[in-house]
Design a protein around this motif. Sequence first.
Motif: not given
Length: 143
Positions: A23, A135, A70
């Motif tokens: 992240k 994201f 992801i």
Amino acid sequence: MPLKIICSFFSCLLNYKCEQFFKIVAPIAMTVSVLYFYFIFPKQDTNIYQLSYSSFYSHFMIIFLIFGEIFYIDGFTLRETSYCLIFLVTGVLFTYINYMVRGVWTYNMVRLNDVKGWALINQTILVMYSFSLMFYFLKPKKN
């Protein structure tokens, strides 16, 4: 930067959860790869098929690895979108402290003596944070 993404990818293959690392690094790596094609590639006066293998492969592979990775994370919270922002602002702060102490800009890659250099830094930070928000909207954490 590609080494960090590849390490994150292989740690997931070994079933070692390192979501916090991903992240932080993923928006920064996406920013570097996208800005390569936005800022540096147009100045080379070449077509995309004329790029060297190392330039083309590394930047596109980072993008594909991030979007592939992801799917393996639980998701982002809105608070976690600021991790990469804190990392980058801290880096800019230490660069400025280095200039105050030593009188030279770190690596002399971007000239920060004028507004144009600081505008480039601000653009980079905004692009990077927009990737982090992207994201978050692609994969929000389920409660």
